[in-house]
Design a protein around this motif. Sequence first.
Motif, mmCIF file in Angstrom:
data_model
loop_
_atom_site.group_PDB
_atom_site.id
_atom_site.type_symbol
_atom_site.label_atom_id
_atom_site.label_comp_id
_atom_site.label_asym_id
_atom_site.label_seq_id
_atom_site.Cartn_x
_atom_site.Cartn_y
_atom_site.Cartn_z
ATOM 1 N N LEU A 31 0.839 -1.199 0.000
ATOM 2 C CA LEU A 31 0.000 0.000 0.000
ATOM 3 C C LEU A 31 0.874 1.250 0.000
ATOM 4 C CD1 LEU A 31 -2.858 -0.956 2.468
ATOM 5 C CD2 LEU A 31 -3.174 -0.164 0.129
ATOM 6 N N LYS A 32 1.913 1.240 0.815
ATOM 7 C CA LYS A 32 2.802 2.405 0.882
ATOM 8 C C LYS A 32 3.503 2.655 -0.443
ATOM 9 C CE LYS A 32 3.510 2.191 5.819
ATOM 10 N NZ LYS A 32 4.403 1.816 6.909
ATOM 11 N N SER A 33 3.839 1.582 -1.154
ATOM 12 C CA SER A 33 4.495 1.744 -2.451
ATOM 13 C C SER A 33 3.478 1.867 -3.589
ATOM 14 C CB SER A 33 5.446 0.583 -2.716
ATOM 15 O OG SER A 33 4.734 -0.635 -2.779
ATOM 16 N N GLN A 34 2.199 1.946 -3.232
ATOM 17 C CA GLN A 34 1.091 2.158 -4.164
ATOM 18 C C GLN A 34 0.981 1.075 -5.238
ATOM 19 O OE1 GLN A 34 1.649 6.200 -5.470
ATOM 20 N NE2 GLN A 34 0.732 7.009 -3.600
ATOM 21 N N LYS A 35 1.247 -0.158 -4.857
ATOM 22 C CA LYS A 35 1.109 -1.286 -5.777
ATOM 23 C C LYS A 35 -0.263 -1.945 -5.673
ATOM 24 C CE LYS A 35 5.999 -2.370 -5.859
ATOM 25 N NZ LYS A 35 7.040 -3.335 -5.497
ATOM 26 N N VAL A 36 -0.910 -1.806 -4.524
ATOM 27 C CA VAL A 36 -2.195 -2.469 -4.288
ATOM 28 C C VAL A 36 -3.340 -1.598 -4.791
ATOM 29 C CG1 VAL A 36 -3.762 -3.288 -2.480
ATOM 30 C CG2 VAL A 36 -1.337 -3.785 -2.329
ATOM 31 N N LYS A 37 -4.262 -2.214 -5.531
ATOM 32 C CA LYS A 37 -5.426 -1.505 -6.075
ATOM 33 C C LYS A 37 -6.687 -1.727 -5.239
ATOM 34 C CE LYS A 37 -2.647 -0.663 -9.463
ATOM 35 N NZ LYS A 37 -1.657 0.342 -9.190
ATOM 36 N N VAL A 38 -6.817 -2.920 -4.631
ATOM 37 C CA VAL A 38 -7.964 -3.268 -3.791
ATOM 38 C C VAL A 38 -7.457 -4.129 -2.631
ATOM 39 C CG1 VAL A 38 -10.187 -4.488 -3.683
ATOM 40 C CG2 VAL A 38 -9.569 -3.251 -5.746
ATOM 41 N N VAL A 39 -7.970 -3.875 -1.430
ATOM 42 C CA VAL A 39 -7.617 -4.668 -0.254
ATOM 43 C C VAL A 39 -8.821 -5.510 0.143
ATOM 44 C CG1 VAL A 39 -7.024 -4.573 2.199
ATOM 45 C CG2 VAL A 39 -5.930 -3.010 0.597
ATOM 46 N N ILE A 40 -8.576 -6.795 0.437
ATOM 47 C CA ILE A 40 -9.604 -7.678 0.960
ATOM 48 C C ILE A 40 -9.216 -7.980 2.401
ATOM 49 C CG2 ILE A 40 -10.741 -9.915 0.808
ATOM 50 C CD1 ILE A 40 -9.042 -8.445 -2.212
ATOM 51 N N LEU A 41 -10.091 -7.608 3.329
ATOM 52 C CA LEU A 41 -9.832 -7.741 4.756
ATOM 53 C C LEU A 41 -10.900 -8.652 5.349
ATOM 54 C CD1 LEU A 41 -8.274 -6.724 7.297
ATOM 55 C CD2 LEU A 41 -9.880 -4.818 7.358
ATOM 56 N N GLY A 78 -5.931 -20.717 -0.939
ATOM 57 C CA GLY A 78 -5.150 -21.891 -0.594
ATOM 58 C C GLY A 78 -4.083 -21.643 0.470
ATOM 59 N N LYS A 79 -4.179 -20.535 1.174
ATOM 60 C CA LYS A 79 -3.248 -20.187 2.253
ATOM 61 C C LYS A 79 -4.069 -19.621 3.403
ATOM 62 C CE LYS A 79 0.271 -18.580 -0.983
ATOM 63 N NZ LYS A 79 0.979 -17.398 -1.461
ATOM 64 N N ASN A 80 -3.567 -19.763 4.612
ATOM 65 C CA ASN A 80 -4.263 -19.219 5.777
ATOM 66 C C ASN A 80 -3.989 -17.720 5.861
ATOM 67 O OD1 ASN A 80 -5.788 -19.159 8.061
ATOM 68 N ND2 ASN A 80 -4.192 -19.948 9.399
ATOM 69 N N ARG A 81 -4.914 -16.896 5.382
ATOM 70 C CA ARG A 81 -4.723 -15.443 5.323
ATOM 71 C C ARG A 81 -5.967 -14.709 5.790
ATOM 72 N NH1 ARG A 81 -0.193 -16.887 4.922
ATOM 73 N NH2 ARG A 81 1.246 -16.498 3.222
ATOM 74 N N LYS A 82 -5.739 -13.472 6.284
ATOM 75 C CA LYS A 82 -6.836 -12.588 6.688
ATOM 76 C C LYS A 82 -6.839 -11.291 5.887
ATOM 77 C CE LYS A 82 -7.281 -14.241 11.381
ATOM 78 N NZ LYS A 82 -8.615 -14.311 11.909
ATOM 79 N N VAL A 83 -5.700 -10.970 5.258
ATOM 80 C CA VAL A 83 -5.578 -9.730 4.488
ATOM 81 C C VAL A 83 -4.946 -10.052 3.144
ATOM 82 C CG1 VAL A 83 -4.597 -7.414 4.421
ATOM 83 C CG2 VAL A 83 -5.274 -8.403 6.599
ATOM 84 N N LEU A 84 -5.583 -9.564 2.076
ATOM 85 C CA LEU A 84 -5.066 -9.733 0.721
ATOM 86 C C LEU A 84 -5.033 -8.382 0.025
ATOM 87 C CD1 LEU A 84 -7.285 -12.749 -0.428
ATOM 88 C CD2 LEU A 84 -4.978 -12.883 0.500
ATOM 89 N N GLY A 85 -4.129 -8.239 -0.915
ATOM 90 C CA GLY A 85 -4.072 -7.042 -1.730
ATOM 91 C C GLY A 85 -3.998 -7.421 -3.199
ATOM 92 N N ILE A 86 -4.909 -6.921 -3.993
ATOM 93 C CA ILE A 86 -4.895 -7.177 -5.446
ATOM 94 C C ILE A 86 -4.039 -6.098 -6.091
ATOM 95 C CG2 ILE A 86 -6.281 -7.306 -7.544
ATOM 96 C CD1 ILE A 86 -8.576 -8.341 -5.840
ATOM 97 N N THR A 87 -3.054 -6.522 -6.881
ATOM 98 C CA THR A 87 -2.123 -5.578 -7.488
ATOM 99 C C THR A 87 -2.456 -5.264 -8.935
ATOM 100 O OG1 THR A 87 -0.624 -7.386 -8.084
ATOM 101 C CG2 THR A 87 -0.242 -6.295 -5.966
#
Length: 103
Positions: A31-41, A78-87
């Motif tokens: 997010l800081k490097s502005q690569k993420v377009k959408v965050v899934i929380l 397919g991974k145990n995650r809570k936060v994703l970022g679509i680039t």
Amino acid sequence: MQNRTKALNLLGLCERAGKLVSGVDIVLASLKSQKVKVVILANDSHADTCEKVTRAAKQNDVTVIDDFSSDEISHAVGKNRKVLGITDTGFGKALIQKIHKGV
């Protein structure tokens, strides 16, 4: 097929295409490097995590989607995650359209 299932399938496709970053620290850095377009929380994430990710997303004018549980997200990628970022902009727009159609 339900829009919810389609949206989760799209997350899996993003993962396979290499257009997804996952994990709190990696998403925040992206997010800081502005690569993420959408965050899934995940809607069952810890309050501190939600606050950190939401604040960083707002600072960078990025949409946050919190319609899915951590189990749904983890199963989709397919991974145990809570936060994703679509680039990728295209995947991000497609996911937002699925959400607006009703999840």
